[in-house]
Design an enzyme around this catalytic site. Structure first.
Site, PDB file in Angstrom:
ATOM      1  CE  LYS A 191      42.819  43.130  43.040  1.00 32.59           C
ATOM      2  NZ  LYS A 191      43.315  42.745  41.788  1.00 32.59           N
ATOM      3  CG  HIS A 198      42.711  40.298  46.664  1.00 27.41           C
ATOM      4  ND1 HIS A 198      42.568  39.922  45.336  1.00 27.41           N
ATOM      5  CD2 HIS A 198      41.467  40.202  47.202  1.00 27.41           C
ATOM      6  CE1 HIS A 198      41.308  39.620  45.089  1.00 27.41           C
ATOM      7  NE2 HIS A 198      40.613  39.783  46.203  1.00 27.41           N
ATOM      8  CG  ASN A 199      45.172  39.708  42.300  1.00 29.41           C
ATOM      9  OD1 ASN A 199      44.221  40.099  42.971  1.00 29.41           O
ATOM     10  ND2 ASN A 199      45.327  40.056  41.051  1.00 29.41           N
ATOM     11  CD  GLU A 216      42.012  36.381  42.086  1.00 30.44           C
ATOM     12  OE1 GLU A 216      41.585  37.450  42.573  1.00 30.44           O
ATOM     13  OE2 GLU A 216      42.387  36.292  40.894  1.00 30.44           O
ATOM     14  CB  SER A 271      39.440  42.924  44.132  1.00 29.16           C
ATOM     15  OG  SER A 271      39.152  41.548  43.893  1.00 29.16           O
TER      16      SER A 271
HETATM   17  C1  6PG Z   1      40.313  40.721  41.020  1.00 26.04           C
HETATM   18  C2  6PG Z   1      41.110  39.798  40.148  1.00 26.04           C
HETATM   19  C3  6PG Z   1      41.576  40.531  38.953  1.00 26.04           C
HETATM   20  C4  6PG Z   1      41.956  39.633  37.807  1.00 26.04           C
HETATM   21  C5  6PG Z   1      43.262  38.972  38.020  1.00 26.04           C
HETATM   22  C6  6PG Z   1      43.357  37.697  37.247  1.00 26.04           C
HETATM   23  O1  6PG Z   1      40.693  40.849  42.167  1.00 26.04           O
HETATM   24  O2  6PG Z   1      39.336  41.274  40.526  1.00 26.04           O
HETATM   25  O3  6PG Z   1      42.204  39.307  40.833  1.00 26.04           O
HETATM   26  O4  6PG Z   1      42.562  41.416  39.366  1.00 26.04           O
HETATM   27  O5  6PG Z   1      40.971  38.709  37.558  1.00 26.04           O
HETATM   28  O6  6PG Z   1      44.221  39.868  37.571  1.00 26.04           O
HETATM   29  O7  6PG Z   1      44.652  37.358  37.290  1.00 26.04           O
HETATM   30  P1  6PG Z   1      45.273  36.214  36.435  1.00 26.04           P
HETATM   31  O8  6PG Z   1      44.957  36.509  34.990  1.00 26.04           O
HETATM   32  O9  6PG Z   1      46.718  36.325  36.743  1.00 26.04           O
HETATM   33  O10 6PG Z   1      44.626  34.954  36.892  1.00 26.04           O
END
Ligand code: 6PG
Length: 509
Positions: free
Chosen positions: A210, A213-214, A217, A138
């Site tokens: 992860k 985590h997303n 996010e 990430s």
């Molecule tokens: C990270 C981000 C990375 C990416 C996402 C965006 O942790 O560095 O989460 O993995 O930016 O995949 O996801 P979306 O395109 O679904 O918003």
């Protein structure tokens, strides 16, 4: 092609944005890398970046033009990192590497956002052919270049081999302050501090962590966007004014990378029109799937993560742009008057507190989900450690993660973050403003699915008796689905002949 004079430490397949920056980071830290990409233009870009960064020095990155050359240029057992899109490309490259002569003790590390069950399946599929290890990364391109957060999982033998490299390139946290140690210049190395790279557990666990985590996010971004929309649409604030609010918030409880970049986005003007850029960006959100996977997993496990799910839905509804434009002309909103300018300061404070409380709930949902999945999968996840490796490098990095690490250090088996004394106290302190912010947004007709779903989650979680008693009655009424009784031992099921109420019969023992 820049061929290596001696065997390299690590091979890379895929030199797109993430691959290229991870390679440059490894090179800064003294590791020798050989890279291969089917796209020669990407290899050229890598060489150009190396040339620009090294000045007059010798080439520090080596490239080759086949999988066979890649293996021939590496120390044994081979260590190869894949930086290719998740899904079929991972298996495709694995098969190509097998054909090129990969051996059973060679290690292939998948660094993409792979679906965690694919990783588990791959480990089995490739057993005896090579060792499939994974490291979820990430931090986007800057993180990859100057210090990402790394979530490695899989074979412990592979971890022992790769640990020094991942520890060297990972983001670092100052143990005294719990804050990231900044590293921004090529060639710079940070050898001190706590690395944001910790072994997560068996195959699939790192990608699961992860994925969550997303999911967090997604929720975090959505909550910030809701605060922005209330300020924009209800408080009639300009983008510059909202940027200033976010900058101010970034100095307090809400300090985080996502708040910081939101302020930057809002303060940026379009070079073509001179308008605030954010007003020109079309309000249709994209997504690559990890938030959706998190929501699906929460439903499959019966572990509530409504704020994460709402964040996914919010992106979906945003894509219905044409329908929304039509509906905006047809569907009435409330007639409530917008607040007076004199109320602005108090309303901004309400939003701040709402965002903070909802954020606690979103993280509580994410950590609960990881706990539930870990129980199901037999993983032993260290939640304090997970919170710690998210303190720097990753997209959700925030001062707040130190408090989560502290909560799990106080009680390793914490059932839910909301039950931790500190977080329970924080919500009790700030909740009245949270409630006001949600109520006001609803009166003004401004959608706040994240803030309100988090509030409902909080209220549901703290409610001793939910209306599920009635729901069970309904199910039994129309489908004889049976229910448990509060006055009988748990597990015993009862059914009522609803045409003769008051005559319960035992359905199953
Ligand atoms: C990270 C981000 C990375 C990416 C996402 C965006 O942790 O560095 O989460 O993995 O930016 O995949 O996801 P979306 O395109 O679904 O918003």
């Amino acid at each position: 092609m820049a061929a290596a004079a001696q065997l390299c430490d690590i091979g890379f397949v895929g030199t797109g944005v993430m691959g290229k920056n991870l390679i440059m980071n490894l090179v800064d830290n003294g590791f020798t890398v050989i890279a291969f990409d089917l796209d020669q233009a990407k290899l050229n870009a890598l060489m150009a970046q190396d040339a620009a960064e090294r000045g007059d020095g010798p080439a520090r990155v080596y490239t080759c033009n086949s999988y066979t050359d890649l293996l021939a240029s590496l120390k044994r057992p081979h260590l190869i990192v894949l930086s290719v899109p998740a899904g079929d490309p991972v298996d495709d490259v694995c098969h190509k590497l097998i054909d090129a002569g990969l051996q059973a003790d060679d290690i292939v590390v998948d660094t993409g956002n792979s679906l965690w069950t694919d990783t588990q399946r791959r480990e089995k599929d490739y057993e005896g052919k090579f060792i499939l290890f994974s490291t979820a990364v990430s931090g986007g391109e800057v993180g990859a270049r100057f210090g990402p957060s790394l979530m490695p999982s899989g074979d412990p033998y592979a971890w022992a081999r790769i640990k020094p490299m991942w520890t060297a390139i990972a983001a670092k946290v100052d143990p005294a302050s719990g804050r990231p140690i900044e590293r921004k210049a090529p060639g710079e190395v940070v050898a001190r501090g706590e690395p944001c790279a910790a072994y997560i557990g068996p195959s699939g666990s790192g990608h699961y962590v992860k994925m969550v985590h997303n999911g967090i996010e997604y929720a975090d971004m959505q909550l910030i966007c809701e605060a922005y929309q209330v300020m924009r649409d209800a408080l009639a604030m300009s983008d510059e004014e909202i940027a200033a609010v976010f900058r101010h918030w970034n100095d307090g409880l809400l300090n985080s990378y996502l708040i910081e970049i939101s302020a930057d986005v809002l303060a940026t003007r379009d070079s073509e029109t001179g308008q605030p850029l954010v007003r020109i960006i079309l309000d249709k959100a994209g997504q690559k799937g990890t938030g959706l996977w998190t929501a699906v997993s929460s439903m499959e496990l019966g572990c509530p993560a409504p704020t994460i799910a709402e964040a996914v839905y919010a992106r979906s509804i945003s894509t219905l742009k044409d329908q929304r434009v039509q509906a905006s002309k047809l569907l009435a909103g409330p007639a409530t008057e917008r607040p007076a300018a004199t109320e602005r300061e108090a309303l901004i404070q309400q939003l701040h507190d709402a965002l903070y409380c909802a954020k606690i709930c979103a993280y509580a949902q994410g950590f609960d989900l990881m706990k539930t999945a870990a129980r199901e999968q037999g993983w032993s996840l260290n939640f304090a450690e997970i919170a710690k490796i998210w303190r720097a490098g990753c997209i959700i990095r925030a001062a707040f993660l130190q408090s989560i690490a502290d909560a799990y250090e106080r009680k390793e088996e914490l059932e839910n973050l909301l039950l931790d004394q500190y977080f329970a106290g924080q919500i009790s302190r700030y909740q009245s403003n949270w409630r006001r912010a949600v109520a006001n947004a609803s009166l003004w007709g401004v959608p706040v699915p994240g803030l309100s779903s988090a509030l409902s989650y909080y209220d549901s979680y703290r409610t001793e008796v939910l209306p599920a008693n009635l729901l069970q009655g309904q199910r039994d009424y129309f489908g004889a689905h049976a229910f448990e009784r509060t006055d009988k031992p748990r597990g015993k099921k009862f059914h009522v002949e609803w045409s003769h109420p008051g005559r319960p019969v035992v359905k199953h023992g």
